[in-house]
Design an enzyme around this catalytic site. Structure first.
Site, mmCIF file in Angstrom:
data_model
loop_
_atom_site.group_PDB
_atom_site.id
_atom_site.type_symbol
_atom_site.label_atom_id
_atom_site.label_comp_id
_atom_site.label_asym_id
_atom_site.label_seq_id
_atom_site.Cartn_x
_atom_site.Cartn_y
_atom_site.Cartn_z
ATOM 1 C CG HIS A 1 -6.372 1.042 1.538
ATOM 2 N ND1 HIS A 1 -5.552 1.853 0.693
ATOM 3 C CD2 HIS A 1 -5.743 0.306 2.379
ATOM 4 C CE1 HIS A 1 -4.396 1.509 1.126
ATOM 5 N NE2 HIS A 1 -4.223 0.693 2.232
ATOM 6 C CG HIS B 1 -1.755 4.665 5.361
ATOM 7 N ND1 HIS B 1 -1.677 4.385 3.992
ATOM 8 C CD2 HIS B 1 -1.823 3.554 5.923
ATOM 9 C CE1 HIS B 1 -1.655 3.198 3.704
ATOM 10 N NE2 HIS B 1 -1.707 2.420 5.194
ATOM 11 C CG PHE C 1 -0.249 -5.976 4.031
ATOM 12 C CD1 PHE C 1 -0.410 -5.294 4.988
ATOM 13 C CD2 PHE C 1 -0.785 -7.001 3.565
ATOM 14 C CE1 PHE C 1 -1.821 -5.464 5.412
ATOM 15 C CE2 PHE C 1 -2.038 -7.255 3.940
ATOM 16 C CZ PHE C 1 -2.557 -6.399 4.754
ATOM 17 C CD GLU D 1 -1.382 8.109 9.254
ATOM 18 O OE1 GLU D 1 -0.964 8.979 8.553
ATOM 19 O OE2 GLU D 1 -2.227 7.205 9.136
ATOM 20 C CE LYS E 1 -5.176 4.543 2.391
ATOM 21 N NZ LYS E 1 -4.396 5.711 2.620
ATOM 22 C CB CYS F 1 -0.974 0.013 1.300
ATOM 23 S SG CYS F 1 -2.067 -1.542 1.163
#
Length: 417
Positions: A344, A307, A403, A318, A339, A167
């Site tokens: 996402h 994010h 990831f 975050e 998002k 991502c």
């Protein structure tokens, strides 16, 4: 050839394909309207899936961008990349010809690539045998063919690559393109990310990880970063492509400039294959690196496009990272997650969100975090809830995390000539 190291780099074109619309303007207007692109999934029958919602791109016809023959040779993520690149190049006005084609490159990545065609061709193999598998199967699915197809389309013969960092892919692509121009290896780059994996297998896999929201009865409210009732991310698809140029070249040809790219950071959590470091350590390091790269102090940043995926652990990690890096200034800056509106986009997220950040800097508007009705008690920053905000915006940052613990951050600055 010798290379310089400190050339200035600007954004001169933005092209977006998202669940909010096909094109930059409908995507941006959807954000200004506080709209959601999330709905009940229509791509396949998901009635027996835990998560039955997604951010699908509606109204997209690949034949508006490529021939019927060429459409059959490439998977949907490539179609999205081509369309978004068309939008970005038209927006920038950059022309590629004999005089500059070797100095214009392409860096476009994808987190997963052509999973839809893999699923389809596997079924063909099982049902009809190996002779019925398309000769275009491999080039239609591999990650670098979005960059490859775009370079062929525009005749860009400069640096060409395709990161695949989950991502963080789209942001890493833009950061790598920035670095190529900054160090003199190219004068312009077409860059970003593309993704389309709203498929039975991908949805089953993410559902098995319990990563997806199951708010199936309220799709538009399912993506809700930092809200205490968030229960996972919502799958989206699309592409975000930017045109970056060396400043002198851009100004010489009279290009309209969205913003200047001034800082890029990369880091690793080195913690877990899928879960983020709950302390936010890797996220903090990547923002610090971007600030150092830009030679900026933390208190110069006014806005962060986060994010912010709407996952329980990721959102708070975050927040912790922002507090670590910015200290008391964390309570003075604004931070939102687009998002909440788009879902996402995995490998395309960083490209889309860097494009959105460039639009925010240009138009001096912060997009909102929608669905933030009941902030988590640990989420006590200014998340621009519900409504976009007019601002005097000089410096903005965007984060992407993926990831494997891979992280990226970019800083854009208002261009004043």
């Amino acid at each position: 050839m010798s290379f310089t190291k400190n050339r200035r780099v600007v954004v001169t074109g933005v092209g977006l394909v998202s669940p909010l619309g096909v094109g930059t303007e409908p995507t941006w207007q959807g954000l200004l309207d506080g709209a959601s692109g999330i709905a009940t999934l229509t791509r396949f029958d998901a009635s027996d899936y835990p998560a039955r919602i997604a951010g699908e791109v509606d109204g997209f016809d690949p034949l508006d961008y490529v021939s019927k023959k060429d459409a059959k040779k490439s998977d949907t993520f490539i179609h999205y990349a081509i369309a978004a690149a068309d939008f970005a190049m038209a927006d920038s006005g950059l022309e590629i010809g004999d005089s500059n084609r070797e100095r214009v490159g392409v860096v476009i990545g994808s987190g997963i690539g052509g999973l839809p065609v893999i699923e389809a061709m596997h079924k063909t193999l099982l049902d009809r045998g190996p002779s019925r598998v398309s000769p275009f199967f491999i080039p239609s699915l591999i990650v670098n063919l979005a960059a490859g197809q775009v370079s062929i389309r525009f005749g860009a013969q400069g640096p060409n690559s395709a990161p695949a960092t989950a991502c963080t892919t789209g942001l890493h692509a833009v950061g790598d393109a920035f670095r190529l121009i900054q160090t003199g290896r190219a004068d312009a780059m077409i860059t970003g990310g593309a993704e389309s994996v709203i498929t039975p297998l991908a949805m089953a896999g993410f559902s098995s990880m319990k990563a997806l929201s199951t708010r199936n009865d309220e799709p538009t409210k399912a993506s809700r970063p930092w809200d205490r009732d968030r229960d996972g991310f919502v799958m989206g698809e699309g592409a975000g492509i930017l045109v970056l140029e060396e400043l002198e070249q851009a100004t010489k040809r009279g290009a309209e400039i969205y913003a200047e790219v001034v800082g890029y950071g990369m880091s690793a959590d080195a913690y877990h294959i899928s879960a983020p470091d709950p302390s936010g350590g890797g996220a903090a390091r990547v923002m610090k690196e971007a600030l150092d790269d830009a030679s900026m102090n933390p208190d110069q940043v006014q806005y962060i496009n986060a994010h912010g995926t709407s996952t329980p652990l990721g959102d708070l990690g975050e927040v912790k990272a922002v507090k670590t890096v910015f200290g008391d200034h964390a309570y003075q800056l604004a931070m939102s997650s687009t998002k909440s509106s788009t879902g996402h986009l995995l490998g395309a997220a960083g490209g889309l969100e860097t494009g959105i950040l460039a639009l925010a800097v240009k138009h001096q508007v912060l997009p909102a975090t929608i669905n933030l009705d009941h902030p988590d008690e640990e989420a006590d920053l200014d998340f621009v809830p519900h409504t976009p905000r007019d601002v005097d915006l000089e410096v903005a940052l965007t984060n992407s995390f993926g990831f494997g613990g891979t992280n990226g951050a970019l800083i854009l600055r208002r261009f004043r000539g």
